[in-house]
Motif scaffolding. Structure first.
Motif, PDB file in Angstrom:
ATOM      1  N   SER A  57       0.896  -1.185   0.052  1.00 12.65           N
ATOM      2  CA  SER A  57       0.129   0.006   0.030  1.00 12.65           C
ATOM      3  C   SER A  57       0.964   1.179   0.087  1.00 12.65           C
ATOM      4  O   SER A  57       1.799   1.238   0.767  1.00 12.65           O
ATOM      5  CB  SER A  57      -0.975   0.071   1.182  1.00 12.65           C
ATOM      6  N   ARG A  58       0.820   2.311  -0.725  1.00 12.61           N
ATOM      7  CA  ARG A  58       1.354   3.463  -0.813  1.00 12.61           C
ATOM      8  C   ARG A  58       0.436   4.657  -1.459  1.00 12.61           C
ATOM      9  O   ARG A  58      -0.497   4.487  -1.988  1.00 12.61           O
ATOM     10  CB  ARG A  58       2.631   3.251  -1.589  1.00 12.61           C
ATOM     11  N   GLN A  59       0.993   5.951  -1.130  1.00 10.99           N
ATOM     12  CA  GLN A  59       0.367   7.078  -1.727  1.00 10.99           C
ATOM     13  C   GLN A  59       1.098   7.512  -2.880  1.00 10.99           C
ATOM     14  O   GLN A  59       2.481   7.662  -2.803  1.00 10.99           O
ATOM     15  CB  GLN A  59       0.096   8.045  -0.444  1.00 10.99           C
ATOM     16  N   ILE A  60       0.506   7.994  -3.832  1.00 14.77           N
ATOM     17  CA  ILE A  60       1.081   8.547  -4.969  1.00 14.77           C
ATOM     18  C   ILE A  60       0.404  10.213  -5.172  1.00 14.77           C
ATOM     19  O   ILE A  60      -0.503  10.217  -5.472  1.00 14.77           O
ATOM     20  CB  ILE A  60       1.014   8.020  -6.280  1.00 14.77           C
ATOM     21  N   PRO A  61       1.445  11.064  -4.795  1.00 16.56           N
ATOM     22  CA  PRO A  61       0.645  12.435  -4.970  1.00 16.56           C
ATOM     23  C   PRO A  61       0.671  13.066  -6.562  1.00 16.56           C
ATOM     24  O   PRO A  61       1.434  12.397  -7.439  1.00 16.56           O
ATOM     25  CB  PRO A  61       1.679  13.226  -4.315  1.00 16.56           C
ATOM     26  N   GLY A  62      -0.098  14.075  -6.370  1.00 17.36           N
ATOM     27  CA  GLY A  62      -0.124  14.694  -7.886  1.00 17.36           C
ATOM     28  C   GLY A  62      -0.881  13.906  -9.156  1.00 17.36           C
ATOM     29  O   GLY A  62      -0.361  14.225 -10.169  1.00 17.36           O
ATOM     30  N   ILE A  63      -1.972  13.030  -8.587  1.00 21.07           N
ATOM     31  CA  ILE A  63      -2.533  12.388  -9.793  1.00 21.07           C
ATOM     32  C   ILE A  63      -3.692  13.416  -9.943  1.00 21.07           C
ATOM     33  O   ILE A  63      -4.942  13.056  -9.321  1.00 21.07           O
ATOM     34  CB  ILE A  63      -3.193  10.873  -9.160  1.00 21.07           C
ATOM     35  N   ASN A  64      -4.019  14.418 -10.927  1.00 23.59           N
ATOM     36  CA  ASN A  64      -4.948  14.957 -11.417  1.00 23.59           C
ATOM     37  C   ASN A  64      -5.741  15.637 -10.239  1.00 23.59           C
ATOM     38  O   ASN A  64      -6.838  15.826  -9.930  1.00 23.59           O
ATOM     39  CB  ASN A  64      -6.116  14.111 -12.064  1.00 23.59           C
ATOM     40  N   GLY A  65      -4.633  16.039  -9.316  1.00 25.89           N
ATOM     41  CA  GLY A  65      -4.978  16.981  -8.188  1.00 25.89           C
ATOM     42  C   GLY A  65      -5.480  16.000  -6.874  1.00 25.89           C
ATOM     43  O   GLY A  65      -5.569  16.490  -5.743  1.00 25.89           O
ATOM     44  N   LEU A  66      -4.985  14.750  -7.033  1.00 31.54           N
ATOM     45  CA  LEU A  66      -5.407  13.982  -5.880  1.00 31.54           C
ATOM     46  C   LEU A  66      -3.910  13.383  -5.460  1.00 31.54           C
ATOM     47  O   LEU A  66      -3.048  13.244  -6.133  1.00 31.54           O
ATOM     48  CB  LEU A  66      -6.030  12.696  -6.287  1.00 31.54           C
ATOM     49  N   ASP A  67      -4.171  12.835  -4.170  1.00 27.69           N
ATOM     50  CA  ASP A  67      -3.111  12.433  -3.353  1.00 27.69           C
ATOM     51  C   ASP A  67      -3.389  10.684  -3.419  1.00 27.69           C
ATOM     52  O   ASP A  67      -4.278  10.459  -2.591  1.00 27.69           O
ATOM     53  CB  ASP A  67      -2.590  12.658  -1.986  1.00 27.69           C
ATOM     54  N   MET A  68      -3.241  10.022  -4.321  1.00 30.53           N
ATOM     55  CA  MET A  68      -3.981   8.663  -4.593  1.00 30.53           C
ATOM     56  C   MET A  68      -3.252   7.557  -3.964  1.00 30.53           C
ATOM     57  O   MET A  68      -2.194   7.250  -3.869  1.00 30.53           O
ATOM     58  CB  MET A  68      -3.810   8.638  -6.262  1.00 30.53           C
ATOM     59  N   HIS A  69      -4.308   6.635  -3.092  1.00 32.39           N
ATOM     60  CA  HIS A  69      -3.856   5.683  -2.524  1.00 32.39           C
ATOM     61  C   HIS A  69      -3.927   4.646  -3.329  1.00 32.39           C
ATOM     62  O   HIS A  69      -4.875   4.334  -4.080  1.00 32.39           O
ATOM     63  CB  HIS A  69      -4.570   5.269  -1.202  1.00 32.39           C
ATOM     64  N   VAL A  70      -2.805   3.576  -3.636  1.00 28.65           N
ATOM     65  CA  VAL A  70      -2.876   2.691  -4.428  1.00 28.65           C
ATOM     66  C   VAL A  70      -2.271   1.028  -3.709  1.00 28.65           C
ATOM     67  O   VAL A  70      -1.563   1.201  -2.743  1.00 28.65           O
ATOM     68  CB  VAL A  70      -2.068   2.668  -5.562  1.00 28.65           C
ATOM     69  N   LEU A  71      -3.166   0.220  -4.233  1.00 26.47           N
ATOM     70  CA  LEU A  71      -2.202  -1.155  -3.738  1.00 26.47           C
ATOM     71  C   LEU A  71      -1.665  -1.656  -5.057  1.00 26.47           C
ATOM     72  O   LEU A  71      -2.167  -1.466  -5.968  1.00 26.47           O
ATOM     73  CB  LEU A  71      -3.624  -2.467  -3.478  1.00 26.47           C
TER      74      LEU A  71
END
Length: 374
Positions: free
Chosen positions: A13-27
């Motif tokens: 699990s990690r967070q990826i910043p800068g996704i179309n204005g989102l801080d996106m959590h991904v698995l």
């Protein structure tokens, strides 16, 4: 407090910043080996990236970089507005496609071997493939058929269906229009039975465990035909969704016997939605029934999905029949290179959780065929 996701080995699990204005959590699985082709998995409602946990290891073991985000409005992804009176355009289909596109690029890829969507993630995946076939090289749609873009000349939605549903005895209402109401979020988030029990009943009643799920084709988009759907789709007009599913709450013995969704896994959903509520996901429904946003999508009228495609759903899933003719239109005209349409026995709406081994097998078979198809 964030719940322990208790992920299978090999998933991080990690967070990826800068996704179309989102801080996106991904698995993410298969991330330790650079150069793997990407599979992007898009969940639906009321789900999370966590909904893909059971098939991600098998997809990664087959050689793919497998990524499942909490989509805009869900889970641990932040940067979206939960205000009912906020900017709805942020949840429109073009914005959701931009989210997926930006994530592909942020991961270091320039294309995805396939985008795979379940439930409301299915039309997002379909639109990704329709709008950007250069990036999304194949598409698997699950549990929600894609009948194609709105046609031209675009005509506003016919309100008569709602009047006709309300005139039935007993009066009925369509769940998507209910989900668009201001009250829907609190109805489910703060329901009398408690959020955990609401989700248990909701997941149960749409699964193959519920004996009422024996879908068959409906003839037309009329009140008389729609009234044949279970009341979690076409609801009693006097009830909210929590009340609609409450009578089907499984027994303690049934819950203890549930292998596809044991209580500790359901606790992840109830903990996450306990933090966020449902409004982020409900905004998607508001866009879906909006004449404004559907008129914008009619710009793509007549466009087809021309990359390799497939459809997978549970054989006991009424979702494949809730839009009369959609399953047939997807196969006949919306997708020009459909490689398979599979209805999985022993699964209802939550096919990748109810029958993960068969779902993973079908997906790997599809992406292999798609790669060879060029």
């Amino acid at each position: 407090m964030l719940a322990d996701l208790s992920l299978p080995p090999g998933i991080r699990s990690r967070q990826i910043p800068g996704i179309n204005g989102l801080d996106m959590h991904v698995l993410e699985a298969g991330h330790d080996d650079p150069g793997r082709p990407l599979l992007l998995l898009l969940h639906g409602f009321p789900e999370l990236a966590y909904s893909w946990r059971k098939i991600m290891p098998a997809l990664a073991q087959a050689g793919y970089h497998v990524v499942a985000p909490d989509q805009r409005g869900y889970g641990r992804t932040t940067g979206w507005d939960s205000d009912y009176d906020g900017d709805l355009a942020a949840f429109s289909m073009p914005s959701l496609v931009r989210d997926a596109l930006a994530l592909v690029y942020a991961l270091g890829h320039r294309s995805a071997a396939a985008v795979i969507g379940h439930d409301f993630g299915s039309p997002v995946a379909a639109w990704c493939a329709l709008v950007r076939p250069d990036v999304f090289r194949a598409v698997a749609m699950m549990s929600a058929p894609f009948a194609g873009p709105p046609a031209l000349p675009f005509a506003p939605a016919d309100a008569r269906i709602h009047e006709e549903l309300a005139a039935l005895d007993p009066p009925r209402k369509h769940y998507q229009w209910y989900y668009a109401t201001r009250e829907a979020d609190a109805d489910m988030w703060r329901c009398p039975q408690g959020l955990h029990d609401f989700l248990r009943a909701y997941y149960h009643v749409k699964s193959a465990d519920w004996p009422g799920n024996r879908p068959y084709p409906l003839e037309a988009w009329t009140a008389a035909e729609l009234a044949k759907l279970p009341t979690y789709y076409v609801m009693d007009a006097r009830q909210d969704m929590a009340a609609a599913v409450a009578p089907e709450m499984p027994s303690r013995e049934q819950i203890a016997a549930s292998r596809w969704l044991p209580d500790e896994e359901l606790r992840v959903y109830s903990s996450e939605y306990g933090r966020t509520g449902f409004q982020g996901g409900l905004q998607w429904y508001r866009c879906a029934i909006s004449d404004r946003f559907n008129a914008e999508l009619s710009l793509y009228a007549g466009r087809t999905i021309d990359v390799p495609s497939c459809f997978i759903a549970g054989a006991a899933d009424w979702g494949i029949r809730q839009r009369p003719g959609a399953l047939e239109a997807m196969q006949r005209k919306a997708c020009t290179r459909m490689l398979g349409c599979h209805l999985v026995e022993g699964a209802g709406h939550w096919v990748q959780q109810e029958q993960p081994e068969e779902t993973a097998r079908l997906l790997l078979e599809f992406v292999g065929k798609a790669a060879n198809a060029g």
